[in-house]
Design an enzyme around this catalytic site. Structure first.
Site: not given
Length: 265
Positions: A105, A144
């Protein structure tokens, strides 16, 4: 092999919005999440076929990653360094027989770009880390990445030029990373496919009008590109401001190459 990555933006909230229905339906071999937003003991997911690995942020209700896998890994690590437990829970690496899986992330550079320097340092550390792993065996990176790489990867590229996630330097870091020996699986199969997004603002009607960004990825060592069977974006799945991304691989050819190389050594 089927793999899924999803920024759930809070796993407890996502579970209440149908996470397990999708999880069971997709039946992935490896399922990765980002932004779990919880601490150890705050949720118990009944996933009987899966090993669970969590990296919690020290700050409550913030960041965090997890991997659920049917295949038991050879090893698991957290952070860029051995025995490192980085405070924001942003990275998990699982080693399997023929590849590493890295679930990340990436830090957002923030609207005012106040975290941009830290973000760029993260990018450099990540690239060096992945190249080190890639020197041992191929790498599958997912998560992400908080960047839309090309103009095709977001709806309003002109008005967003220079904004967080679409600055020239963030995009340049992605280009540098890919050019160092990696491939964006979705663009490998669909180089010209537009309006294919993975994140939408919570502003009214934005998702319905598909005004989005593609910032969630599966990226592979380039020598694995022949293994890619399918790469998809499950944009109809709700429960978060992101949607899941999907990757299907066939490792038979890769395993044959690996065994041949091993025999030669």
């Amino acid at each position: 092999m089927k793999l899924v990555s999803w920024n759930v933006n809070g796993i407890r909230a996502c579970v209440k919005k149908g996470f397990l229905d999708y999880f069971n339906e997709v039946n992935a071999d490896i399922f990765c999440i980002q932004e779990s937003k919880l601490q150890e003991g705050q949720i118990e997911l009944n996933l009987p076929q899966y090993e669970q690995y969590w990296n919690y942020a020290e700050r409550k209700g913030y960041s965090g990653t997890a991997v659920f896998t049917k295949i038991k890994p050879l090893s698991v690590s957290y952070g860029f360094q051995e025995d490192e437990r980085e405070p924001e829970g942003r990275i998990i690496t699982l080693e399997f027989d023929h590849f590493y899986l890295v679930n990340i992330y990436t830090p957002n550079s923030k609207r005012d770009l106040s975290r941009l320097d830290e973000r760029l340092e993260w990018e450099d550390n990540l690239r060096h880390y992945l190249l080190k792993l890639d020197g041992i065996k191929p790498v599958i990176l997912c998560g992400d990445l908080n960047v839309a790489h090309k103009e095709i990867d977001l709806k309003n590229d002109r008005s967003n030029r220079g904004n967080s996630g679409f600055t020239d330097v963030e995009r340049g870091k992605m280009t540098l990373f890919l050019e160092s020996g990696f491939v964006d699986s979705f663009r490998y199969l669909y180089p010209e496919k537009d309006e294919s997004y993975t994140w939408w603002s919570y502003m009214s009607k934005v998702r319905e009008r598909n005004i989005g960004w593609r910032i969630d990825y599966f990226i592979l060592s380039k020598r694995m590109e022949s293994c890619i069977i399918d790469a998809d974006i499950h944009s109809s799945i709700l429960g978060s401001d992101h949607c899941p991304v999907y990757l299907e691989l066939d490792f038979y050819e890769q395993e044959d190459k690996y065994e041949k190389r091993k025999a030669e050594l």
